[in-house]
Design a protein around this motif. Sequence first.
Motif, PDB file in Angstrom:
ATOM      1  N   GLU A  47       0.832  -1.209   0.000  1.00 25.92           N
ATOM      2  CA  GLU A  47       0.000   0.000   0.000  1.00 25.92           C
ATOM      3  C   GLU A  47       0.867   1.260   0.000  1.00 25.92           C
ATOM      4  O   GLU A  47       0.545   2.246  -0.672  1.00 25.92           O
ATOM      5  CB  GLU A  47      -0.935   0.001   1.212  1.00 25.92           C
ATOM      6  CG  GLU A  47      -1.987  -1.111   1.154  1.00 25.92           C
ATOM      7  CD  GLU A  47      -2.953  -1.108   2.332  1.00 25.92           C
ATOM      8  OE1 GLU A  47      -3.973  -1.814   2.244  1.00 25.92           O
ATOM      9  OE2 GLU A  47      -2.684  -0.407   3.352  1.00 25.92           O
ATOM     10  N   ALA A  50       1.944   1.873  -3.510  1.00 24.46           N
ATOM     11  CA  ALA A  50       0.849   2.416  -4.332  1.00 24.46           C
ATOM     12  C   ALA A  50       0.599   3.890  -3.986  1.00 24.46           C
ATOM     13  O   ALA A  50       0.335   4.712  -4.871  1.00 24.46           O
ATOM     14  CB  ALA A  50      -0.425   1.599  -4.126  1.00 24.46           C
ATOM     15  N   LEU A  51       0.707   4.213  -2.706  1.00 25.27           N
ATOM     16  CA  LEU A  51       0.459   5.597  -2.279  1.00 25.27           C
ATOM     17  C   LEU A  51       1.588   6.531  -2.721  1.00 25.27           C
ATOM     18  O   LEU A  51       1.339   7.693  -3.077  1.00 25.27           O
ATOM     19  CB  LEU A  51       0.276   5.645  -0.755  1.00 25.27           C
ATOM     20  CG  LEU A  51      -1.038   5.041  -0.231  1.00 25.27           C
ATOM     21  CD1 LEU A  51      -0.948   4.760   1.275  1.00 25.27           C
ATOM     22  CD2 LEU A  51      -2.215   5.978  -0.527  1.00 25.27           C
ATOM     23  N   HIS A 261       2.728   5.646   5.711  1.00 19.69           N
ATOM     24  CA  HIS A 261       1.470   5.090   5.200  1.00 19.69           C
ATOM     25  C   HIS A 261       0.309   6.020   5.546  1.00 19.69           C
ATOM     26  O   HIS A 261      -0.501   6.376   4.691  1.00 19.69           O
ATOM     27  CB  HIS A 261       1.273   3.691   5.812  1.00 19.69           C
ATOM     28  CG  HIS A 261       0.033   2.965   5.376  1.00 19.69           C
ATOM     29  ND1 HIS A 261      -1.172   3.092   6.040  1.00 19.69           N
ATOM     30  CD2 HIS A 261      -0.191   2.100   4.364  1.00 19.69           C
ATOM     31  CE1 HIS A 261      -2.087   2.326   5.436  1.00 19.69           C
ATOM     32  NE2 HIS A 261      -1.506   1.719   4.420  1.00 19.69           N
ATOM     33  N   GLU A 262       0.257   6.439   6.804  1.00 15.21           N
ATOM     34  CA  GLU A 262      -0.862   7.284   7.241  1.00 15.21           C
ATOM     35  C   GLU A 262      -0.794   8.671   6.586  1.00 15.21           C
ATOM     36  O   GLU A 262      -1.818   9.222   6.171  1.00 15.21           O
ATOM     37  CB  GLU A 262      -0.870   7.403   8.771  1.00 15.21           C
ATOM     38  CG  GLU A 262      -2.056   8.164   9.341  1.00 15.21           C
ATOM     39  CD  GLU A 262      -3.420   7.515   9.060  1.00 15.21           C
ATOM     40  OE1 GLU A 262      -3.466   6.331   8.689  1.00 15.21           O
ATOM     41  OE2 GLU A 262      -4.448   8.227   9.202  1.00 15.21           O
ATOM     42  N   ARG A 265      -1.881   8.400   3.070  1.00 15.06           N
ATOM     43  CA  ARG A 265      -3.316   8.138   3.046  1.00 15.06           C
ATOM     44  C   ARG A 265      -4.095   9.453   3.219  1.00 15.06           C
ATOM     45  O   ARG A 265      -5.100   9.700   2.541  1.00 15.06           O
ATOM     46  CB  ARG A 265      -3.658   7.184   4.199  1.00 15.06           C
ATOM     47  CG  ARG A 265      -4.534   5.991   3.849  1.00 15.06           C
ATOM     48  CD  ARG A 265      -4.666   5.074   5.056  1.00 15.06           C
ATOM     49  NE  ARG A 265      -5.179   5.770   6.220  1.00 15.06           N
ATOM     50  CZ  ARG A 265      -6.475   6.034   6.431  1.00 15.06           C
ATOM     51  NH1 ARG A 265      -7.397   5.643   5.575  1.00 15.06           N
ATOM     52  NH2 ARG A 265      -6.852   6.681   7.527  1.00 15.06           N
ATOM     53  N   GLN A 268      -3.934  11.268  -0.013  1.00 13.98           N
ATOM     54  CA  GLN A 268      -4.835  10.693  -1.017  1.00 13.98           C
ATOM     55  C   GLN A 268      -6.288  11.052  -0.725  1.00 13.98           C
ATOM     56  O   GLN A 268      -7.056  11.349  -1.628  1.00 13.98           O
ATOM     57  CB  GLN A 268      -4.664   9.170  -1.074  1.00 13.98           C
ATOM     58  CG  GLN A 268      -5.281   8.560  -2.328  1.00 13.98           C
ATOM     59  CD  GLN A 268      -5.472   7.067  -2.225  1.00 13.98           C
ATOM     60  OE1 GLN A 268      -5.749   6.526  -1.157  1.00 13.98           O
ATOM     61  NE2 GLN A 268      -5.321   6.394  -3.347  1.00 13.98           N
TER      62      GLN A 268
END
Lengths: 372, 372
Positions: A47, A50-51, A261-262, A265, A268
């Motif tokens: 992930e 992808a981000l 990650h956060e 996110r 996004q």
Amino acid sequence: MSINAFNPTPRTLMGPGPSDVHPQVLQALSKPTIGHLDPQFVAMMDEVKALIQYAFQTENPFTIAVSAPGSAGMETCFVNLVEPGDKVIVCRNGVFGERMRQNVVRVGGEAILVEDSWGAPVSVDKVAAALAAHPDAKFLAFVHAETSTGACSDAKALCALAQQHDVLSIVDAVTSLGGVELRVDEWGIDAIYSGSQKCLSCVPGLSPVSFSAKAVAKLEARQTPVPSWFLDQTLVMGYWAGDGKRSYHHTAPVNSLYALHESLRLLQNEGLENAWARHRAMHEQLKAGLTELGLEFVVEEQYRLPQLNTVYIPQGIDDAKVRTDLLNNFNLEIGAGLGDLAGKAWRIGLMGYAARQENVLLCLAALKQAIK
Amino acid sequence: MSINAFNPTPRTLMGPGPSDVHPQVLQALSKPTIGHLDPQFVAMMDEVKALIQYAFQTENPFTIAVSAPGSAGMETCFVNLVEPGDKVIVCRNGVFGERMRQNVVRVGGEAILVEDSWGAPVSVDKVAAALAAHPDAKFLAFVHAETSTGACSDAKALCALAQQHDVLSIVDAVTSLGGVELRVDEWGIDAIYSGSQKCLSCVPGLSPVSFSAKAVAKLEARQTPVPSWFLDQTLVMGYWAGDGKRSYHHTAPVNSLYALHESLRLLQNEGLENAWARHRAMHEQLKAGLTELGLEFVVEEQYRLPQLNTVYIPQGIDDAKVRTDLLNNFNLEIGAGLGDLAGKAWRIGLMGYAARQENVLLCLAALKQAIK
């Protein structure tokens, strides 16, 4: 010697980075550490990849986060791609262009300098002339958003030139990613690196990096081994491969990757274009207030980075005293000048989570008192 | 593509690292990010330096945390100290000795291998012979605690040999620091590196490093620039100088350093000798239980690391299935074999905060069910 637990007084971070970290990112950071080969972690890494691809606007399969700060991301590009003897056109209009030159020299490359003054963008015309004068050049390296000055260069035009001359582009996007328009695939960028702690509002310590197919081909065709073991992407690729195999290279900084990650996110969810617009809107407000205070920008209006506002320190004002006052009285950090601008300018960041209304108001009100 | 927040199922980490992170360390990690040049942060860095000196048992002024994982700590030692043409005696008895050799080769040094089998310690006699046979050698490099096998080498005797032959010692203490006796000054170690995520029970991503005065002199006398800009300690030293000046090099991983500060503080509060004794006591309990389960150790008793127990996988047992069962049914991670021991052994860590009674009991009970 007895040492107490460290409890920092919270600050509002409006310097050139690290910037304010979103509370959700700090929360993600402190989730329980799990193994770097745990299936849960491996799925999260997919992930993250992808981000990062989304943030860079690329479909490059080679898209990773280097396990170290942005400086190591820069070095990752140079040690993997530039071989001894390779000629690199390096654009220098601030501290980080110079750092690129040093990277080229250390790997045994030949740096051809294209110079512009501090605060100016990279001159597209000069680069065109340099490419014409050096048909044997293999790379064009430049900084998209110069963190030392606040100037934004025309990455799209520069990369188009690189493609015309069939050289690979290496782009520093440490301060630009998430703050201003950046489109890796559309603009044809071959190697790009950024940092976690600027407009992504993550903690410092990671460096998103992406290589185009042409860059990967150059890496795979190397005649000499990559001089750095830690940054050798022929080895690291096995870990980020996404083929479910994840061969061990080094222990990933697990918790920092939770935070990245956060933060990605959050980006996004907001939407890249919305984030760019927010930086622009906050900049307009800050600019109006700074101008009202009589402060002058170092960079001409059309080249200014919304996320990094560099202004001259007014005559008769004590640089260090103002910054110390802001820190001690208002817990507000702004940045000192760097290099040629040391002692002459302040760098006021509006990066990521720091680019919000309440920060603009605080900064203007506090500065007004501090420079009275 | 909609990506959810990452909420890892907590695990008990008894592999070769990362190990269980102390809750206070996770708490420290998520404290508000402040600037890396903030006076509060600079004062904390001075404490981190003093605490690393304590953990290493050294008074070396050159003692820092590299802003990247242990592999980068290894590279820091080699790229700064070994110059092209320098002869290095490298001891290889597992994965990390081989990685040292690769580091030597990449900086243009000449590696003279002293080989011992996987699971054996480095042979002091062979090293003595190699030093005698190569009077022009400049370094002796070895791994104190081989993470791939669980073997502990006699760092004290090896460093004494290095001193007799007037070569500099480079020691990998990634798995040893905090888990077994290690005395940098008393043993005369010249360059040492470790990792944050093993017996220090901090999150992965930082590498404590220390250079003796002799190592610093070698660095300062270099004829060629350090090949890595990011790891060039002649530049980094300015930031860690402790002279109140802290010249900017790269953005420090602020929050990870909060965590390291707290983990080292916990170690100091416990006391080094007590931490070593705790690892030993937990190992004795685990050993008794593993032996009762019929598992055999790879390493001979006198060379075993208490913090890393490598046992052969019994005949007819499915390696991957057992580890998956442990993870899925008990949230317990143990390590797979690495390199020559892949598929043949398990590595059971008792590192730092993981070296406690309840982990030993859980591991033994869970293994008993999984290998039934």
